[in-house]
Enzyme design. Sequence first.
Site, PDB file in Angstrom:
ATOM      1  N   THR A 208      15.855  12.422   0.564  1.00  0.00           N
ATOM      2  CA  THR A 208      17.156  12.950   0.347  1.00  0.00           C
ATOM      3  C   THR A 208      18.175  12.131   1.351  1.00  0.00           C
ATOM      4  OG1 THR A 208      16.525  15.259  -1.242  1.00  0.00           O
ATOM      5  CG2 THR A 208      19.154  14.934  -0.676  1.00  0.00           C
ATOM      6  N   ARG A 236       9.934  19.435 -12.227  1.00  0.00           N
ATOM      7  CA  ARG A 236      10.427  20.499 -11.216  1.00  0.00           C
ATOM      8  C   ARG A 236      11.860  19.853 -10.552  1.00  0.00           C
ATOM      9  NH1 ARG A 236      12.512  19.038  -5.274  1.00  0.00           N
ATOM     10  NH2 ARG A 236      12.140  20.976  -4.586  1.00  0.00           N
ATOM     11  N   VAL A 237      12.573  20.401 -10.255  1.00  0.00           N
ATOM     12  CA  VAL A 237      13.865  20.903 -10.131  1.00  0.00           C
ATOM     13  C   VAL A 237      14.358  21.418  -8.479  1.00  0.00           C
ATOM     14  CG1 VAL A 237      16.343  20.982 -10.288  1.00  0.00           C
ATOM     15  CG2 VAL A 237      15.405  20.449 -11.958  1.00  0.00           C
ATOM     16  N   GLY A 238      14.776  20.599  -7.521  1.00  0.00           N
ATOM     17  CA  GLY A 238      14.897  21.622  -6.685  1.00  0.00           C
ATOM     18  C   GLY A 238      16.443  21.601  -6.156  1.00  0.00           C
ATOM     19  N   ASP A 239      17.280  21.483  -4.957  1.00  0.00           N
ATOM     20  CA  ASP A 239      18.904  22.107  -4.786  1.00  0.00           C
ATOM     21  C   ASP A 239      19.148  20.824  -4.843  1.00  0.00           C
ATOM     22  OD1 ASP A 239      17.040  21.075  -2.618  1.00  0.00           O
ATOM     23  OD2 ASP A 239      18.245  21.014  -1.459  1.00  0.00           O
ATOM     24  N   THR A 259      19.268  18.470   2.378  1.00  0.00           N
ATOM     25  CA  THR A 259      17.972  17.822   2.503  1.00  0.00           C
ATOM     26  C   THR A 259      16.888  18.666   3.117  1.00  0.00           C
ATOM     27  OG1 THR A 259      16.746  16.294   3.082  1.00  0.00           O
ATOM     28  CG2 THR A 259      18.360  16.674   4.868  1.00  0.00           C
ATOM     29  N   GLY A 260      16.018  19.131   2.429  1.00  0.00           N
ATOM     30  CA  GLY A 260      15.183  19.576   3.467  1.00  0.00           C
ATOM     31  C   GLY A 260      14.596  20.766   2.420  1.00  0.00           C
ATOM     32  N   GLY A 262      13.519  21.817  -0.570  1.00  0.00           N
ATOM     33  CA  GLY A 262      14.438  22.857  -1.789  1.00  0.00           C
ATOM     34  C   GLY A 262      14.895  24.178  -2.224  1.00  0.00           C
TER      35      GLY A 262
HETATM   36  N1  ASP Z   1      15.504  18.930  -0.895  1.00  0.00           N
HETATM   37  C1  ASP Z   1      15.423  18.011  -1.635  1.00  0.00           C
HETATM   38  C2  ASP Z   1      14.504  18.460  -3.033  1.00  0.00           C
HETATM   39  O1  ASP Z   1      14.329  19.915  -2.286  1.00  0.00           O
HETATM   40  C3  ASP Z   1      14.474  16.973  -0.717  1.00  0.00           C
HETATM   41  C4  ASP Z   1      14.388  16.054   0.511  1.00  0.00           C
HETATM   42  O2  ASP Z   1      15.508  16.959   0.842  1.00  0.00           O
HETATM   43  O3  ASP Z   1      14.609  15.435   0.859  1.00  0.00           O
HETATM   44  O4  ASP Z   1      14.120  17.767  -3.410  1.00  0.00           O
END
Ligand code: ASP
Length: 345
Positions: A208, A236-239, A259-260, A262
């Site tokens: 991200t 799928r939806v992340g953070d 970032t990480g 999610g």
């Molecule tokens: N946080 C993002 C997600 O989970 C992924 C990322 O940070 O690269 O969608």
Amino acid sequence: MVAGIKRCVTGILVVAFGLIGIESAAAQSSDNVPPLTVLVHGGAGAMEEGRYTPEEERAFKAALVAALDAGYAVLETGGSAVEAVEAAIIILEDSPLFNAGRGAVFTRDGDNELDASIMDGATLNTGAIAGVTRVKNPVKLARAVMEKSEHVMFIGDGAEKFAKTQELEFVPRKYFKTEHRWQQFKDRLAAEKKSKQTQRAREEKYGTVGAVALDAEGNLAAATSTGGMMMKRYGRVGDVPIIGAGTYADNASCAVSSTGWGEYFIRLTVARDICAQVEYAGKDVAAAARDVIHNRLQSAGGNGGVIVLGPDGTFTMQFNSKGMFRGVKQADSSAEVAIYGDGAM
Ligand code: ASP
């Protein structure tokens, strides 16, 4: 931990670099005007030293510097923090190097589904979009949601319908199909078939991009954009588009982009928790981010990082992964960027 000193027109800014990230100790000038500031990240993950060739490192760093310069140029010419974070993110979305916009990772079905959000710390106004597949710059769409609709979040086809009403640029889906991501996707599919799912493989799914900024009016903003996690399932939806998890900005506390992994950032409402610790517990941004990343996220089993900026210009970049693409440009100093955990810039 290695420490470095960075000078800026507003005084001396002490910056400590280490495995846990970067912290600014003091940022205000003698006349108490907070310094114009932009921070960016290009994702956290398994980027231990030696992973990239010198040319690759140079390319990543050049893109981070270009993003910082774009955001800072907006601030310098009197633009708002919202405009600055958008400008910085557009550079990173247009780069094939990061997992956002053009360089988005692939879903398990071999598609690219993009999420983004933006928040204005002066008004708490915010916009988010999830699961778009044809909008060139998802951050522009998130900003349009914030400023041109009465809603906060749009998803999928609806988000793209709204993008059309805003005359945002559409691209064919193959625009997002970069060769290196496609190769990564095929390698991962092959590895999964042999059930070689290592911790490193999990960490490689991130990437991200994000930005936070402080403008001349003293307003904060944050924005984040992503292709999500590699091999994510349909829908799928992340953070990233979840306000309070991947993104948060409030002039009363701080601006955060995450970032990480999610799912963990959503469960822990990472971005809002950092700002809440600043607002309610009176912590500085570094102490709040350290607690959330190195205590709470770490104990929960998640990993990743954050960039955090306070209304006085103090900032921190914390991560519990091997590295995080990151950078800062503050006052009249030049941009500083780093990739690995040792924080060398
Ligand atoms: N946080 C993002 C997600 O989970 C992924 C990322 O940070 O690269 O969608």
